[in-house]
Design an enzyme around this catalytic site. Structure first.
Site, short mmCIF file in Angstrom:
data_model
loop_
_atom_site.label_atom_id
_atom_site.label_comp_id
_atom_site.label_asym_id
_atom_site.label_seq_id
_atom_site.Cartn_x
_atom_site.Cartn_y
_atom_site.Cartn_z
CB SER A 138 56.33 105.51 65.21
OG SER A 138 55.60 104.44 64.22
CE1 TYR A 151 59.75 101.37 65.48
CE2 TYR A 151 57.46 101.05 63.68
CZ TYR A 151 58.82 102.05 63.83
OH TYR A 151 59.05 102.66 64.04
C1 8X3 Z 1 57.33 103.72 61.16
C2 8X3 Z 1 56.22 103.39 60.52
O1 8X3 Z 1 54.83 101.66 59.22
O2 8X3 Z 1 56.63 101.12 58.62
O3 8X3 Z 1 57.64 104.08 62.39
O4 8X3 Z 1 55.37 101.70 61.02
S1 8X3 Z 1 56.29 101.62 60.34
#
Ligand code: 8X3
Length: 253
Positions: A138, A151
Protein backbone atom coordinates in the site's frame (compact mmCIF):
# COMPACT_ATOMS: atom_id res chain seq x y z
CA UNK A 1 -7.92 -30.85 -10.16
CA UNK A 2 -4.91 -30.98 -12.48
CA UNK A 3 -4.37 -27.86 -14.49
CA UNK A 4 -2.78 -27.39 -17.90
CA UNK A 5 0.98 -27.64 -17.85
CA UNK A 6 1.72 -25.26 -20.72
CA UNK A 7 0.50 -21.94 -19.31
CA UNK A 8 1.79 -19.63 -16.61
CA UNK A 9 0.45 -20.48 -13.16
CA UNK A 10 -0.22 -18.17 -10.26
CA UNK A 11 -1.54 -18.40 -6.75
CA UNK A 12 -3.50 -15.36 -5.57
CA UNK A 13 -4.36 -14.92 -1.89
CA UNK A 14 -7.32 -12.87 -0.71
CA UNK A 15 -8.93 -13.82 -4.00
CA UNK A 16 -12.60 -13.82 -2.98
CA UNK A 17 -13.21 -10.13 -3.71
CA UNK A 18 -11.65 -6.79 -4.65
CA UNK A 19 -8.16 -6.66 -6.12
CA UNK A 20 -7.58 -10.38 -5.55
CA UNK A 21 -10.70 -11.50 -7.43
CA UNK A 22 -10.08 -9.00 -10.23
CA UNK A 23 -6.50 -10.24 -10.56
CA UNK A 24 -7.55 -13.90 -10.68
CA UNK A 25 -10.09 -13.10 -13.41
CA UNK A 26 -7.70 -10.89 -15.39
CA UNK A 27 -4.92 -13.47 -15.36
CA UNK A 28 -7.21 -16.29 -16.49
CA UNK A 29 -8.60 -14.09 -19.27
CA UNK A 30 -4.99 -13.90 -20.50
CA UNK A 31 -4.55 -17.67 -20.44
CA UNK A 32 -3.07 -18.16 -16.98
CA UNK A 33 -4.06 -20.95 -14.60
CA UNK A 34 -4.84 -19.52 -11.18
CA UNK A 35 -5.23 -20.96 -7.69
CA UNK A 36 -7.63 -18.54 -6.02
CA UNK A 37 -7.18 -18.67 -2.25
CA UNK A 38 -9.47 -17.28 0.43
CA UNK A 39 -10.65 -18.12 3.92
CA UNK A 40 -14.26 -18.94 3.15
CA UNK A 41 -15.44 -21.44 0.53
CA UNK A 42 -18.76 -19.73 -0.16
CA UNK A 43 -16.95 -16.52 -1.07
CA UNK A 44 -14.99 -18.35 -3.76
CA UNK A 45 -18.04 -19.90 -5.42
CA UNK A 46 -18.38 -17.16 -8.03
CA UNK A 47 -14.80 -17.75 -9.17
CA UNK A 48 -15.09 -21.54 -9.28
CA UNK A 49 -17.20 -21.30 -12.45
CA UNK A 50 -14.44 -19.49 -14.30
CA UNK A 51 -12.33 -21.73 -16.52
CA UNK A 52 -8.71 -21.71 -15.41
CA UNK A 53 -9.44 -20.95 -11.77
CA UNK A 54 -8.97 -23.53 -9.02
CA UNK A 55 -10.47 -22.26 -5.75
CA UNK A 56 -8.67 -23.31 -2.58
CA UNK A 57 -9.82 -22.54 0.95
CA UNK A 58 -7.01 -21.43 3.27
CA UNK A 59 -6.49 -18.93 6.06
CA UNK A 60 -3.02 -17.54 5.35
CA UNK A 61 -2.46 -16.75 9.03
CA UNK A 62 -2.74 -20.46 9.91
CA UNK A 63 0.54 -22.30 9.24
CA UNK A 64 -1.21 -25.70 9.19
CA UNK A 65 -3.66 -24.57 6.54
CA UNK A 66 -0.83 -23.07 4.49
CA UNK A 67 0.96 -26.46 4.60
CA UNK A 68 -2.19 -28.12 3.19
CA UNK A 69 -2.40 -25.39 0.54
CA UNK A 70 1.15 -26.18 -0.56
CA UNK A 71 0.28 -29.87 -0.80
CA UNK A 72 -2.83 -29.19 -2.88
CA UNK A 73 -1.00 -26.87 -5.27
CA UNK A 74 1.98 -29.24 -5.58
CA UNK A 75 -0.31 -32.14 -6.47
CA UNK A 76 -2.07 -29.99 -9.05
CA UNK A 77 1.11 -29.04 -10.88
CA UNK A 78 2.59 -26.11 -8.94
CA UNK A 79 3.02 -22.42 -9.70
CA UNK A 80 5.65 -20.02 -11.01
CA UNK A 81 4.06 -16.86 -9.56
CA UNK A 82 2.88 -16.07 -6.05
CA UNK A 83 0.67 -13.03 -5.51
CA UNK A 84 0.33 -12.15 -1.83
CA UNK A 85 -2.75 -9.96 -1.87
CA UNK A 86 -4.52 -10.94 1.38
CA UNK A 87 -4.51 -8.10 3.87
CA UNK A 88 -6.57 -5.32 5.28
CA UNK A 89 -7.01 -2.38 7.62
CA UNK A 90 -8.91 -2.13 10.87
CA UNK A 91 -9.70 1.29 12.32
CA UNK A 92 -8.55 4.86 11.79
CA UNK A 93 -7.69 5.55 15.43
CA UNK A 94 -4.67 7.52 16.60
CA UNK A 95 -1.65 5.82 18.13
CA UNK A 96 -2.82 7.21 21.48
CA UNK A 97 -6.21 5.56 21.22
CA UNK A 98 -5.93 2.49 19.00
CA UNK A 99 -6.30 -1.02 20.33
CA UNK A 100 -3.45 -3.53 20.40
CA UNK A 101 -5.97 -6.17 19.25
CA UNK A 102 -6.51 -4.29 15.98
CA UNK A 103 -2.76 -3.90 15.51
CA UNK A 104 -2.28 -7.63 16.12
CA UNK A 105 -4.91 -8.57 13.53
CA UNK A 106 -3.34 -6.27 10.96
CA UNK A 107 0.16 -7.59 11.63
CA UNK A 108 -1.08 -11.18 11.38
CA UNK A 109 -2.90 -10.81 8.09
CA UNK A 110 -0.61 -8.36 6.28
CA UNK A 111 2.84 -9.40 7.50
CA UNK A 112 2.68 -12.92 8.91
CA UNK A 113 0.20 -14.08 6.27
CA UNK A 114 2.62 -12.94 3.57
CA UNK A 115 5.49 -14.59 5.45
CA UNK A 116 3.68 -17.93 5.87
CA UNK A 117 2.71 -18.30 2.23
CA UNK A 118 6.03 -17.02 0.91
CA UNK A 119 8.07 -19.37 3.09
CA UNK A 120 5.92 -22.32 2.04
CA UNK A 121 6.23 -21.64 -1.70
CA UNK A 122 9.84 -20.42 -1.97
CA UNK A 123 11.31 -23.90 -2.53
CA UNK A 124 8.87 -24.45 -5.41
CA UNK A 125 9.65 -21.04 -6.93
CA UNK A 126 13.40 -21.59 -6.59
CA UNK A 127 13.13 -25.01 -8.21
CA UNK A 128 11.14 -23.54 -11.08
CA UNK A 129 14.10 -21.33 -12.02
CA UNK A 130 12.08 -18.23 -13.00
CA UNK A 131 9.87 -17.55 -10.03
CA UNK A 132 7.96 -14.38 -9.24
CA UNK A 133 6.63 -13.09 -5.93
CA UNK A 134 4.35 -10.06 -6.04
CA UNK A 135 3.31 -8.47 -2.77
CA UNK A 136 0.36 -6.11 -2.64
CA UNK A 137 1.30 -3.58 0.01
CA UNK A 138 0.00 0.00 0.00
CA UNK A 139 1.07 3.61 -0.19
CA UNK A 140 0.56 3.29 3.58
CA UNK A 141 3.68 1.09 3.53
CA UNK A 142 5.97 4.06 2.93
CA UNK A 143 3.99 7.18 3.92
CA UNK A 144 2.65 7.73 7.45
CA UNK A 145 -0.64 9.54 8.00
CA UNK A 146 -2.77 10.49 10.99
CA UNK A 147 -5.09 7.62 11.77
CA UNK A 148 -2.75 5.25 9.90
CA UNK A 149 -1.35 3.85 13.16
CA UNK A 150 -1.50 0.04 13.11
CA UNK A 151 -2.19 -0.12 9.36
CA UNK A 152 0.89 1.99 8.65
CA UNK A 153 2.91 -0.19 11.01
CA UNK A 154 1.74 -3.40 9.33
CA UNK A 155 2.19 -2.13 5.79
CA UNK A 156 5.64 -0.70 6.59
CA UNK A 157 6.43 -4.19 7.92
CA UNK A 158 5.17 -5.91 4.78
CA UNK A 159 7.08 -3.38 2.64
CA UNK A 160 10.30 -4.19 4.55
CA UNK A 161 9.72 -7.94 4.23
CA UNK A 162 9.33 -7.45 0.48
CA UNK A 163 12.56 -5.43 0.17
CA UNK A 164 14.54 -8.01 2.15
CA UNK A 165 13.09 -10.86 0.11
CA UNK A 166 14.19 -9.17 -3.15
CA UNK A 167 17.77 -8.98 -1.89
CA UNK A 168 17.81 -12.56 -0.63
CA UNK A 169 16.12 -14.31 -3.55
CA UNK A 170 17.92 -12.67 -6.50
CA UNK A 171 20.50 -15.49 -6.33
CA UNK A 172 17.65 -17.90 -6.95
CA UNK A 173 16.43 -15.89 -9.93
CA UNK A 174 13.20 -14.99 -8.16
CA UNK A 175 11.97 -11.51 -8.96
CA UNK A 176 10.14 -9.73 -6.17
CA UNK A 177 7.63 -7.06 -7.12
CA UNK A 178 5.84 -4.68 -4.79
CA UNK A 179 2.61 -2.97 -5.85
CA UNK A 180 1.62 -0.07 -3.59
CA UNK A 181 -1.90 1.14 -4.34
CA UNK A 182 -3.35 4.32 -2.91
CA UNK A 183 -7.10 4.92 -2.85
CA UNK A 184 -8.90 1.94 -4.42
CA UNK A 185 -12.65 1.72 -4.14
CA UNK A 186 -13.66 -1.87 -3.41
CA UNK A 187 -16.68 -3.37 -1.66
CA UNK A 188 -14.74 -4.58 1.35
CA UNK A 189 -11.63 -2.49 2.16
CA UNK A 190 -13.23 0.61 3.71
CA UNK A 191 -16.22 -1.33 5.08
CA UNK A 192 -13.88 -3.60 7.05
CA UNK A 193 -11.70 -0.71 8.16
CA UNK A 194 -14.75 1.20 9.43
CA UNK A 195 -16.07 -1.95 11.16
CA UNK A 196 -19.17 -2.19 9.00
CA UNK A 197 -20.21 1.47 9.34
CA UNK A 198 -21.43 2.03 5.77
CA UNK A 199 -21.69 5.81 6.10
CA UNK A 200 -18.12 6.10 7.39
CA UNK A 201 -16.91 3.82 4.60
CA UNK A 202 -18.69 5.94 2.00
CA UNK A 203 -17.02 9.06 3.39
CA UNK A 204 -13.59 7.70 2.52
CA UNK A 205 -14.41 8.18 -1.17
CA UNK A 206 -16.75 11.18 -0.82
CA UNK A 207 -16.44 13.60 -3.72
CA UNK A 208 -13.56 11.68 -5.33
CA UNK A 209 -14.70 11.48 -8.92
CA UNK A 210 -12.56 8.58 -9.98
CA UNK A 211 -10.87 6.54 -7.27
CA UNK A 212 -9.03 3.53 -8.59
CA UNK A 213 -11.07 0.34 -8.93
CA UNK A 214 -9.89 -3.23 -8.42
CA UNK A 215 -9.60 -3.82 -12.18
CA UNK A 216 -7.12 -0.92 -12.51
CA UNK A 217 -4.77 -2.58 -10.04
CA UNK A 218 -5.35 -6.03 -11.55
CA UNK A 219 -4.21 -4.68 -14.91
CA UNK A 220 -0.98 -3.38 -13.39
CA UNK A 221 -0.34 -6.63 -11.53
CA UNK A 222 -0.93 -8.61 -14.71
CA UNK A 223 1.52 -6.41 -16.61
CA UNK A 224 4.18 -6.66 -13.89
CA UNK A 225 4.09 -10.48 -13.81
CA UNK A 226 3.84 -10.83 -17.59
CA UNK A 227 6.82 -8.76 -18.78
CA UNK A 228 9.93 -10.90 -19.48
CA UNK A 229 11.22 -12.47 -16.29
CA UNK A 230 14.51 -10.54 -16.17
CA UNK A 231 12.48 -7.29 -15.89
CA UNK A 232 11.77 -6.60 -12.22
CA UNK A 233 9.35 -3.77 -11.55
CA UNK A 234 10.62 -3.44 -7.99
CA UNK A 235 8.07 -0.98 -6.61
CA UNK A 236 5.00 0.33 -8.35
CA UNK A 237 3.10 3.17 -6.67
CA UNK A 238 -0.37 3.64 -8.14
CA UNK A 239 -2.88 6.28 -7.09
CA UNK A 240 -5.86 7.96 -8.70
CA UNK A 241 -5.04 11.39 -10.18
CA UNK A 242 -7.34 12.87 -7.52
CA UNK A 243 -5.01 11.60 -4.77
CA UNK A 244 -1.81 13.50 -5.46
CA UNK A 245 -0.48 12.47 -2.05
CA UNK A 246 -1.77 10.73 1.06
CA UNK A 247 -2.75 14.15 2.47
CA UNK A 248 -3.96 15.74 -0.79
CA UNK A 249 -7.21 14.32 -2.16
CA UNK A 250 -9.33 16.35 -4.60
CA UNK A 251 -12.97 16.09 -3.49
CA UNK A 252 -15.76 17.78 -5.43
CA UNK A 253 -19.30 18.69 -4.40
C1 8X3 B 1 -4.98 1.67 1.20
C2 8X3 B 1 -4.42 3.02 0.90
O1 8X3 B 1 -4.58 5.47 1.47
O2 8X3 B 1 -6.15 3.99 2.59
O3 8X3 B 1 -4.03 0.70 1.30
O4 8X3 B 1 -3.84 3.97 3.22
S1 8X3 B 1 -4.77 4.15 2.11
Amino acid sequence: MNIESSSRRALVTGASSGIGAATALRLTSEGWQVFAVARRAEKLEHLAEQEGIVPVVCDVTDAGQVASLLETVTEAGGIDTLINNAGGALGVDSVAQSSAEDWRWMYEVNVLGTLNVTQAFLPMLRAHGEGTVLNLTSTAGTVAYEGGAGYNAAKFGQHSLTSVLRLEEAEHNIRVIEVQPGMVRTDEFAAKRMRGDAAAAEKVYAGVEKPLVAEDVAEIITHAVTVPHHVNLDQIVVRPVAQAAQHKVIRKG
